[in-house]
Each structure stands twice: as structure tokens, then as C-alpha cells.
Design a protein around this motif. Structure first.
Motif, PDB file in Angstrom:
ATOM      1  N   MET A  34      52.150  31.839 -98.048  1.00 55.65           N
ATOM      2  CA  MET A  34      51.786  32.778 -96.998  1.00 55.65           C
ATOM      3  C   MET A  34      52.212  34.162 -97.426  1.00 55.65           C
ATOM      4  O   MET A  34      53.113  34.324 -98.260  1.00 55.65           O
ATOM      5  N   GLY A  35      51.561  35.160 -96.864  1.00 53.26           N
ATOM      6  CA  GLY A  35      51.928  36.501 -97.272  1.00 53.26           C
ATOM      7  C   GLY A  35      51.282  37.569 -96.428  1.00 53.26           C
ATOM      8  O   GLY A  35      50.580  37.283 -95.445  1.00 53.26           O
ATOM      9  N   TRP A  36      51.547  38.794 -96.817  1.00 52.26           N
ATOM     10  CA  TRP A  36      51.024  39.963 -96.135  1.00 52.26           C
ATOM     11  C   TRP A  36      50.322  40.878 -97.130  1.00 52.26           C
ATOM     12  O   TRP A  36      50.809  41.108 -98.239  1.00 52.26           O
ATOM     13  N   TYR A  37      49.180  41.371 -96.701  1.00 52.67           N
ATOM     14  CA  TYR A  37      48.425  42.365 -97.435  1.00 52.67           C
ATOM     15  C   TYR A  37      48.192  43.536 -96.487  1.00 52.67           C
ATOM     16  O   TYR A  37      48.321  43.386 -95.269  1.00 52.67           O
ATOM     17  N   ARG A  38      47.830  44.675 -97.032  1.00 51.73           N
ATOM     18  CA  ARG A  38      47.547  45.814 -96.166  1.00 51.73           C
ATOM     19  C   ARG A  38      46.366  46.613 -96.712  1.00 51.73           C
ATOM     20  O   ARG A  38      46.079  46.589 -97.907  1.00 51.73           O
TER      21      ARG A  38
END
Length: 120
Positions: A34-38
Motif C-alpha cells: 500500500m502507498g501514497w502518490y500525489r
């Protein structure tokens, strides 16, 4: 199918902090990342941080030392603690979940995005 619901975005002043959360539901595989991108206006979506089910993390150079990613596997939830925020951190932040199925198919899912705005 996997559904992702994000929360925690908002408006903060330079130097402030925010914490993003993302809850995954549906056909969750125990081995996943899982992760975060912007994505900022006029720019491509970029990686912020990822974390595997085993806790291995990866960060973009631009956020190292300021952001911390963590997860609660029992709750299928990933967090992003953002400290020392800068105006250049302003973007829509997207949660990402991906896994490889038992039949070797790569599957990735995205949340709807949450706006983070850092004022100067």
C-alpha cells in the motif's frame, strides 16, 4: 475488487502537520503493498511512499525525514504522517493498493484522492 477510502486531507500552514488515512476493503490479499502518490496541478502523479505487508518502506527523496508511512494490517489501513509541510507538498494525494494474485496477475487499485493544501 478492492475499495480504498481516504481521509485526513485539508489546509495547513507551512511547517504544519497532517495525517492521512486509507482503509482498504474487498478482495484483500495478505501479501500486498500500500502507498501514497500525489499529483499537483499540471504535473504527473508521483510516488510519495509505499509500505509492504511486512513493513518495508520506500520514500521519495523529497519527503524523506518529514513524512512517515505506516500500516495496521489487522485494519487494512495505511497512514501517512506528514510533518514540516511545505507549499510544494500541495497536491491531491492518492492511496494505492496492489498485489499479485495467486494466478500471477498484477492488480492495482486507487482511492478517490484527498486534497492537501499548504499555505505559505
Amino acid at each position: 475488487q478492492v475499495q480504498l477510502v481516504e481521509s485526513g486531507g485539508g489546509l495547513v500552514q507551512t511547517g504544519g502537520s497532517l495525517r492521512l488515512s486509507c482503509v482498504a476493503s474487498g478482495s484483500i490479499f495478505s501479501i500486498n503493498t500500500m502507498g501514497w502518490y500525489r499529483q499537483a496541478p499540471g504535473k504527473q502523479r508521483e510516488l510519495v511512499a509505499t509500505i509492504t505487508d511486512g513493513g518495508t518502506t520506500n520514500y521519495a527523496d523529497s519527503v524523506k525525514g518529514r513524512f512517515t508511512i505506516s500500516r495496521d494490517n489487522a485494519k487494512n489501513t495505511v497512514y501517512l504522517q506528514m510533518n514540516s509541510l511545505k507549499p510544494e507538498d500541495t497536491a491531491v494525494y492518492y492511496c494505492n493498493y496492489h498485489h499479485v494474485t495467486t494466478w500471477s496477475e498484477f492488480q492495482a487499485y486507487w482511492g478517490q484522492g484527498t486534497q492537501v493544501t499548504v499555505s505559505a
